[in-house]
Design a protein around this motif. Structure first.
Motif, PDB file in Angstrom:
ATOM      1  N   LEU A  14       0.829  -1.198   0.000  1.00  0.00           N
ATOM      2  CA  LEU A  14       0.000   0.000   0.000  1.00  0.00           C
ATOM      3  C   LEU A  14       0.867   1.252   0.000  1.00  0.00           C
ATOM      4  O   LEU A  14       0.632   2.190  -0.783  1.00  0.00           O
ATOM      5  CB  LEU A  14      -0.825  -0.027   1.283  1.00  0.00           C
ATOM      6  N   VAL A  70       2.344   1.732  -3.400  1.00  0.00           N
ATOM      7  CA  VAL A  70       1.382   2.159  -4.420  1.00  0.00           C
ATOM      8  C   VAL A  70       0.949   3.606  -4.185  1.00  0.00           C
ATOM      9  O   VAL A  70       0.876   4.406  -5.115  1.00  0.00           O
ATOM     10  CB  VAL A  70       0.163   1.216  -4.430  1.00  0.00           C
ATOM     11  N   SER A 101       4.143   2.190  -9.830  1.00  0.00           N
ATOM     12  CA  SER A 101       3.125   1.374 -10.489  1.00  0.00           C
ATOM     13  C   SER A 101       3.349  -0.093 -10.175  1.00  0.00           C
ATOM     14  O   SER A 101       4.485  -0.569 -10.189  1.00  0.00           O
ATOM     15  CB  SER A 101       3.187   1.601 -11.992  1.00  0.00           C
ATOM     16  N   ALA A 113      -9.536   1.795   4.519  1.00  0.00           N
ATOM     17  CA  ALA A 113     -10.068   1.332   3.237  1.00  0.00           C
ATOM     18  C   ALA A 113     -10.452   2.515   2.366  1.00  0.00           C
ATOM     19  O   ALA A 113     -10.126   2.553   1.174  1.00  0.00           O
ATOM     20  CB  ALA A 113     -11.277   0.433   3.477  1.00  0.00           C
ATOM     21  N   PHE A 114     -11.131   3.503   2.956  1.00  0.00           N
ATOM     22  CA  PHE A 114     -11.572   4.648   2.154  1.00  0.00           C
ATOM     23  C   PHE A 114     -10.381   5.467   1.674  1.00  0.00           C
ATOM     24  O   PHE A 114     -10.357   5.899   0.521  1.00  0.00           O
ATOM     25  CB  PHE A 114     -12.550   5.519   2.954  1.00  0.00           C
ATOM     26  N   VAL A 158      -7.317   4.411   1.120  1.00  0.00           N
ATOM     27  CA  VAL A 158      -6.663   3.654   0.054  1.00  0.00           C
ATOM     28  C   VAL A 158      -7.404   3.852  -1.257  1.00  0.00           C
ATOM     29  O   VAL A 158      -6.818   4.143  -2.309  1.00  0.00           O
ATOM     30  CB  VAL A 158      -6.649   2.156   0.403  1.00  0.00           C
ATOM     31  N   LEU A 159      -8.722   3.725  -1.165  1.00  0.00           N
ATOM     32  CA  LEU A 159      -9.536   3.819  -2.368  1.00  0.00           C
ATOM     33  C   LEU A 159      -9.425   5.209  -2.991  1.00  0.00           C
ATOM     34  O   LEU A 159      -9.219   5.355  -4.199  1.00  0.00           O
ATOM     35  CB  LEU A 159     -10.991   3.531  -1.995  1.00  0.00           C
ATOM     36  N   CYS A 169      -5.991   5.760  -4.534  1.00  0.00           N
ATOM     37  CA  CYS A 169      -5.852   5.016  -5.792  1.00  0.00           C
ATOM     38  C   CYS A 169      -6.704   5.638  -6.889  1.00  0.00           C
ATOM     39  O   CYS A 169      -6.278   5.722  -8.041  1.00  0.00           O
ATOM     40  CB  CYS A 169      -6.246   3.560  -5.598  1.00  0.00           C
ATOM     41  N   LEU A 170      -7.908   6.077  -6.542  1.00  0.00           N
ATOM     42  CA  LEU A 170      -8.788   6.686  -7.541  1.00  0.00           C
ATOM     43  C   LEU A 170      -8.169   7.973  -8.071  1.00  0.00           C
ATOM     44  O   LEU A 170      -8.164   8.224  -9.272  1.00  0.00           O
ATOM     45  CB  LEU A 170     -10.157   6.984  -6.933  1.00  0.00           C
ATOM     46  N   SER A 223      -5.622   7.255 -10.461  1.00  0.00           N
ATOM     47  CA  SER A 223      -6.038   6.531 -11.660  1.00  0.00           C
ATOM     48  C   SER A 223      -6.364   7.516 -12.777  1.00  0.00           C
ATOM     49  O   SER A 223      -7.174   8.429 -12.623  1.00  0.00           O
ATOM     50  CB  SER A 223      -7.255   5.669 -11.331  1.00  0.00           C
ATOM     51  N   PHE A 225     -10.025   7.631 -13.897  1.00  0.00           N
ATOM     52  CA  PHE A 225     -10.944   8.286 -12.955  1.00  0.00           C
ATOM     53  C   PHE A 225     -10.882   9.795 -13.135  1.00  0.00           C
ATOM     54  O   PHE A 225     -11.910  10.470 -13.208  1.00  0.00           O
ATOM     55  CB  PHE A 225     -10.556   7.917 -11.517  1.00  0.00           C
ATOM     56  N   PHE A 254     -11.989   2.048 -13.440  1.00  0.00           N
ATOM     57  CA  PHE A 254     -10.873   2.926 -13.118  1.00  0.00           C
ATOM     58  C   PHE A 254      -9.530   2.262 -13.332  1.00  0.00           C
ATOM     59  O   PHE A 254      -8.496   2.826 -13.018  1.00  0.00           O
ATOM     60  CB  PHE A 254     -11.021   3.459 -11.699  1.00  0.00           C
ATOM     61  N   ILE A 296      -7.811   0.009 -11.862  1.00  0.00           N
ATOM     62  CA  ILE A 296      -6.907  -0.167 -10.724  1.00  0.00           C
ATOM     63  C   ILE A 296      -6.707  -1.670 -10.540  1.00  0.00           C
ATOM     64  O   ILE A 296      -7.627  -2.449 -10.768  1.00  0.00           O
ATOM     65  CB  ILE A 296      -7.493   0.454  -9.448  1.00  0.00           C
ATOM     66  N   ALA A 339      -8.447  -3.164  -0.396  1.00  0.00           N
ATOM     67  CA  ALA A 339      -9.246  -2.130   0.253  1.00  0.00           C
ATOM     68  C   ALA A 339     -10.583  -2.720   0.691  1.00  0.00           C
ATOM     69  O   ALA A 339     -11.077  -2.420   1.784  1.00  0.00           O
ATOM     70  CB  ALA A 339      -9.464  -0.959  -0.696  1.00  0.00           C
ATOM     71  N   PHE A 349     -10.099  -4.580   3.933  1.00  0.00           N
ATOM     72  CA  PHE A 349     -10.049  -3.680   5.086  1.00  0.00           C
ATOM     73  C   PHE A 349     -11.452  -3.183   5.419  1.00  0.00           C
ATOM     74  O   PHE A 349     -11.851  -3.142   6.576  1.00  0.00           O
ATOM     75  CB  PHE A 349      -9.149  -2.474   4.790  1.00  0.00           C
TER      76      PHE A 349
END
Lengths: 342, 320
Positions: free
Chosen positions: A257, A260, A265, A305-306, A308-309, A312-313, A316, A319, B112, B114, B122, B125
């Motif tokens: 994590l 990233v 990449s 979790a949020f 990380v998301l 990553c978004l 991206s 996105f 997206f 990913i 994620a 988690f």
């Protein structure tokens, strides 16, 4: 500036720190107590040090287009071996004993890294499965070494590694600094970084270009093992005990994590050591923030979790394009649309 | 039958028979149908999860969230039952929740771009964390329907018995087998795992297949969670810790390539059974500690991957 590869990680870290500053202004205060510096920022660096070291090794492995899932198990094995050796000694604080224990566990960690490297580079296995083997079996081995117990040691010398302080700062920060400088110099001041990126892009092409991909791969996996070993020593010496079952649990995931989030990449071929450092700091700051703001620790995982998301978004490409496209269409004047159709 | 592509399955099956035979010769009372039935009873949830995982891995992805989705299912079921919901409402709700969770992850992965590894991480988690949001303690289930299902033993001829969970698991395995080999969705999954670009160029529905695969895995995980609830009769955030690794190991031992495109549901079935036999042997041995299970599974993974490597290399030399 937005195009710079460190922009998003730094922005996230800054946002987190800013949030902390607004929430509790004394977040940045550092006080001197018993001749040592204390404060949240120091804590973040101190508790984050094992993660940063593991993530540094992981960065190079991921840059090669690989992945190392076994670091958590290696952390547990290294801690178990050194604690076992020290607990067997008569004088647990003796320098020779502690140095021997550290030497043996580092050597074992490098050998475990070599095992991963051999599976990946010589047998040509996919890195994710090759290291899965050690991840599953390694936990068992760590418990086997510790005989299913938690080994506790009472060695002041060993405890210094993870809990001692030097020049008013925790000693582990100096280990991190040394490793970070080492990796940065090796990858950016020698050709090694170029070789790693080249192999990460296309192993076959790099081999044809005359790079010894096997040797580089072996070295990188061994280095990752070394990093995990050092992290294991810091972790176990910090609490003066080794728990084969829980030491370094989920470390591989946190380390991946961090890498990233730092902008490396997962496809390999492009990496940023500084980015990884920032990524690991983001994770550690996040954990500290959650504890500080009084959010129940149970929901740490949800917040993680949020984050990380979101990170990553944000990174991206598709996105960002989707967001921009929506924003553009929304502001598209209706008359112009009609004109175009006519 | 002696097609090269069946060699991994034959080896897996052979290994299962060999281990069962070794156990039978070493320990009295090992060689009985009931020991085999117990393998199914104790691993019913793992079987269900592994079927979903096989689809994900065949499609070239990975799903790390399965273990925590199981925990979340047990937790949601337990808390809904505690609030007085009837079981026939709870079960569809949790199944929908699992499928929706998988759909969400699949959509993020597809739209997206990913890596599945990160997205499902994620998800892992998130699901684990949501369990703790509901409660950090164990919630005991004393609902009449759940206890009845948990205690029902279906007698087989010869004085043996299986549980209702086993029937669910076998139905899932059979359905998985049918879907994988006899439906469009199954073929699309294999094509997607073989090469996503080729699948796209062939005009296959890459988008819907990709999302559906994760949705299917989420559905399987929540169904496994329901079965797990029958097994444990409680909801707890630490249930099924690390189950994703067991499931991945079972799929790999069953002959599925982690690169995608190759794999069999039948192989996965025996992959799960082999893990069960190892645990049974260790419990029969008595003196061996539980961590030997992990070491043996690690060694088996190694052997199987080397075997697959050798087989696929020979295929290459023949072709070229």
């Amino acid at each position: 500036m937005v195009k710079h590869h460190l922009f998003w990680p730094v922005a996230v870290l800054a946002a987190l720190l800013l949030f902390n500053f607004i929430y509790s202004p004394d977040f940045f205060s550092i006080i001197v107590r018993n001749g040592n510096l204390y404060g949240s920022l120091i804590d973040i660096l101190n508790f984050g040090s094992p993660l940063i070291i593991v993530a540094l090794g992981m960065t190079l492995v991921i840059a090669l287009g690989g992945i190392d899932l076994s670091v958590g198990s290696v952390v547990a094995i290294a801690g178990a071996i050194s604690c076992l050796l020290i607990s067997k000694g008569t004088d647990q604080s003796a320098w020779s004993l502690v140095l021997m224990a550290i030497g043996v566990s580092i050597a074992v960690a490098i050998v475990l890294g070599l095992w991963n490297g051999v599976l990946v580079s010589i047998f040509g296995m996919q890195p994710i499965i090759a290291t899965l083997i050690l991840m599953v079996a390694g936990r068992g081995v760590a418990q086997l070494i510790a005989d299913g117990q938690i080994i506790t040691v009472s060695s002041k010398t060993y405890n210094y590694l993870g809990a001692g302080s030097l020049a008013m700062l925790p000693f582990s920060i100096f280990i991190v600094a040394a490793m970070f400088i080492l990796v940065s110099l090796l990858t950016r001041r020698t050709a090694l970084g170029l070789y790693i990126e080249s192999i990460g892009c296309k192993p076959t092409a790099s081999r044809l270009a005359g790079i010894r991909s096997r040797t580089v791969m072996l070295a990188v996996y061994m280095f990752c093992g070394l990093c995990a070993g050092i992290a294991g020593l810091i972790l176990s010496s910090n609490v003066s005990s080794a728990d084969g079952n829980n030491a370094g649990l989920w470390y591989e995931l946190d380390a991946i994590l961090a890498v990233v989030i730092g902008g490396t990449s997962l496809n390999g071929g492009r990496f940023s050591v500084t980015g990884t450092l920032i990524g690991a700091l983001i994770i550690q700051t996040l954990t500290t923030t959650i504890y500080m703001t009084g959010v129940p620790p149970e929901i740490t995982l949800v917040v993680k979790a949020f984050v990380v998301l979101v990170v990553c978004l944000v990174q991206s490409e598709s996105f960002r394009k989707a967001i921009v496209a929506r924003w553009k269409t929304r502001h598209y004047p209706a008359e112009r649309e009609v004109k175009q159709h006519v | 039958m002696f097609n090269r592509k069946f060699i991994p399955i034959v080896v897996t099956l052979g290994l299962f028979i060999l281990m069962f035979a070794v156990g039978s010769f070493r320990y009295t009372g090992f060689f009985s149908l009931q020991v085999f039935n117990n393998l199914l009873i104790d691993n019913a949830f793992l079987l269900i999860v592994a079927v979903g995982m096989t689809f994900v891995i065949v499609s070239g992805g990975i799903d790390l969230s399965v273990g925590s989705v199981i925990a979340l299912t047990t937790m949601v079921s337990a808390s809904l039952l505690e609030q007085g919901w009837p079981p026939y409402a709870v079960i569809p709700v949790v199944l929908l929740m699992g499928a929706g969770f998988g759909w969400g992850m699949g959509a993020i992965i597809y739209y997206f771009k990913i890596q599945p590894f990160i997205v499902t991480l994620a998800g892992m988690f998130l699901a684990r964390g949501l369990c703790y949001v509901i409660s950090i303690n164990t919630i005991i289930i004393d609902d009449a329907f759940y206890t009845k299902v948990a205690q029902t033993k279906i007698s087989l001829p010869g004085g043996n018995f299986i549980s209702i969970s086993v029937i669910i698991a076998i139905v899932v395995v059979a359905a998985g087998f049918y879907i994988a080999h006899y439906t469009r969705f199954g073929r699309n999954t294999y094509a997607l795992g073989g090469s996503e670009q080729s699948a796209l160029l062939m005009g296959l529905p890459v988008k819907s297949t990709k999302i559906k695969v994760y949705m299917f895995s989420g559905l399987c995980s929540s169904l496994a969670g329901v079965v797990f609830t029958f097994y444990m009769l409680s909801g707890y955030g630490l249930h099924a810790m690390g189950l994703e690794l067991d499931a991945i190991a079972a799929v790999v031992i069953g002959g599925t390539l982690l690169t995608g495109g190759v794999g069999y549901i039948v192989g996965t079935f025996f992959g799960v059974m082999i893990q069960g036999v190892i645990q049974t042997i260790i419990s029969f041995e008595g003196t061996l500690s539980s961590w030997w299970t992990k070491i043996v599974i690690g060694v088996l993974l190694f052997v199987f991957i080397i075997l697959q490597k050798l087989l696929s290399e020979r295929k290459w030399t023949l072709r070229s």
